[in-house]
Write a protein that holds these residues in place. Structure first.
Motif, PDB file in Angstrom:
ATOM      1  N   VAL A  94      44.235 -19.418  -9.429  1.00  0.00           N
ATOM      2  CA  VAL A  94      43.859 -18.539  -8.325  1.00  0.00           C
ATOM      3  C   VAL A  94      45.124 -17.924  -7.745  1.00  0.00           C
ATOM      4  CG1 VAL A  94      43.893 -20.404  -6.623  1.00  0.00           C
ATOM      5  CG2 VAL A  94      42.505 -18.375  -6.186  1.00  0.00           C
ATOM      6  N   GLU A  95      45.006 -16.703  -7.263  1.00  0.00           N
ATOM      7  CA  GLU A  95      46.131 -16.048  -6.625  1.00  0.00           C
ATOM      8  C   GLU A  95      46.327 -16.649  -5.234  1.00  0.00           C
ATOM      9  OE1 GLU A  95      47.385 -11.475  -5.993  1.00  0.00           O
ATOM     10  OE2 GLU A  95      45.796 -11.875  -7.438  1.00  0.00           O
ATOM     11  N   ILE A  96      47.553 -17.065  -4.934  1.00  0.00           N
ATOM     12  CA  ILE A  96      47.843 -17.670  -3.629  1.00  0.00           C
ATOM     13  C   ILE A  96      48.938 -16.869  -2.953  1.00  0.00           C
ATOM     14  CG2 ILE A  96      48.684 -19.715  -2.415  1.00  0.00           C
ATOM     15  CD1 ILE A  96      47.407 -21.396  -4.647  1.00  0.00           C
ATOM     16  N   ILE A  97      48.681 -16.509  -1.695  1.00  0.00           N
ATOM     17  CA  ILE A  97      49.675 -15.823  -0.876  1.00  0.00           C
ATOM     18  C   ILE A  97      50.012 -16.764   0.271  1.00  0.00           C
ATOM     19  CG2 ILE A  97      50.188 -13.831   0.570  1.00  0.00           C
ATOM     20  CD1 ILE A  97      48.005 -12.311  -1.037  1.00  0.00           C
TER      21      ILE A  97
ATOM     22  N   LEU B 263      45.648 -25.590  -7.759  1.00  0.00           N
ATOM     23  CA  LEU B 263      46.059 -25.048  -9.059  1.00  0.00           C
ATOM     24  C   LEU B 263      45.889 -26.051 -10.198  1.00  0.00           C
ATOM     25  CD1 LEU B 263      49.189 -23.047  -7.881  1.00  0.00           C
ATOM     26  CD2 LEU B 263      47.023 -22.099  -8.742  1.00  0.00           C
ATOM     27  N   GLN B 264      45.805 -27.328  -9.892  1.00  0.00           N
ATOM     28  CA  GLN B 264      45.540 -28.329 -10.929  1.00  0.00           C
ATOM     29  C   GLN B 264      44.111 -28.214 -11.443  1.00  0.00           C
ATOM     30  OE1 GLN B 264      46.554 -31.949  -8.850  1.00  0.00           O
ATOM     31  NE2 GLN B 264      48.693 -31.856  -9.485  1.00  0.00           N
TER      32      GLN B 264
ATOM     33  N   MET C  38      34.484 -23.153  -3.648  1.00  0.00           N
ATOM     34  CA  MET C  38      34.113 -21.773  -3.339  1.00  0.00           C
ATOM     35  C   MET C  38      34.642 -20.752  -4.354  1.00  0.00           C
ATOM     36  SD  MET C  38      32.207 -22.346  -0.805  1.00  0.00           S
ATOM     37  CE  MET C  38      31.808 -20.686  -0.346  1.00  0.00           C
ATOM     38  N   LYS C  39      35.576 -21.169  -5.199  1.00  0.00           N
ATOM     39  CA  LYS C  39      36.139 -20.310  -6.243  1.00  0.00           C
ATOM     40  C   LYS C  39      36.600 -18.943  -5.719  1.00  0.00           C
ATOM     41  CE  LYS C  39      33.688 -22.377 -10.105  1.00  0.00           C
ATOM     42  NZ  LYS C  39      32.918 -23.450  -9.646  1.00  0.00           N
ATOM     43  N   PRO C  40      37.515 -18.942  -4.747  1.00  0.00           N
ATOM     44  CA  PRO C  40      38.002 -17.663  -4.222  1.00  0.00           C
ATOM     45  C   PRO C  40      38.863 -16.928  -5.248  1.00  0.00           C
ATOM     46  CG  PRO C  40      39.336 -19.444  -3.383  1.00  0.00           C
ATOM     47  CD  PRO C  40      38.197 -20.083  -4.143  1.00  0.00           C
TER      48      PRO C  40
END
Length: 121
Positions: free
Chosen positions: A93-96, A88-89, A63-65
């Protein structure tokens, strides 16, 4: 989904001005739906919801968020930190990370091994 204003780069809208595509990873359906409502009320779109590690990885790649809201502990032995590492591999992407376990030093240490991330407790 930053709360502070950001400068524009070459006329492009900042992240604050641009609607973000958000993947929500949460094993508790009611919490996931509440997060989705909050995200949409802030003007962003929920591209998908995942409830376990393998689904999170698959959707995080497909989905490429722009942003992933990631529960740290997912049901049935799944782990949001491992899911984040696997996503991430494949792509940046930004992860919260969202957790009710902020008092657990092991959880925080596990997250920090991935690098610098935002944690909502």
């Amino acid at each position: 989904m930053r709360t502070h204003k950001q400068r524009r780069v070459h006329g492009e809208p900042s992240l604050v001005e641009r609607s973000q595509r958000v993947l929500i990873v949460e094993d508790e359906a009611m919490i996931g739906f509440e997060l989705g409502t909050m995200v949409e009320n802030l003007g962003h779109s929920v591209v998908a919801m995942a409830s376990n590690e393998s689904e999170a990885v698959r959707l995080g790649i497909k989905m490429k968020p722009d942003v992933v809201l990631m529960d740290v502990r997912l049901g049935h032995g799944s782990d949001g930190v491992n899911a984040a590492k696997r996503i991430l591999q494949h792509r940046s992407v930004e992860i919260i990370f969202c957790t009710g376990y902020s008092h657990d030093r092991g959880v925080i240490k596990h997250i920090r091994q991935l690098g610098s991330f935002q944690i909502l407790a």
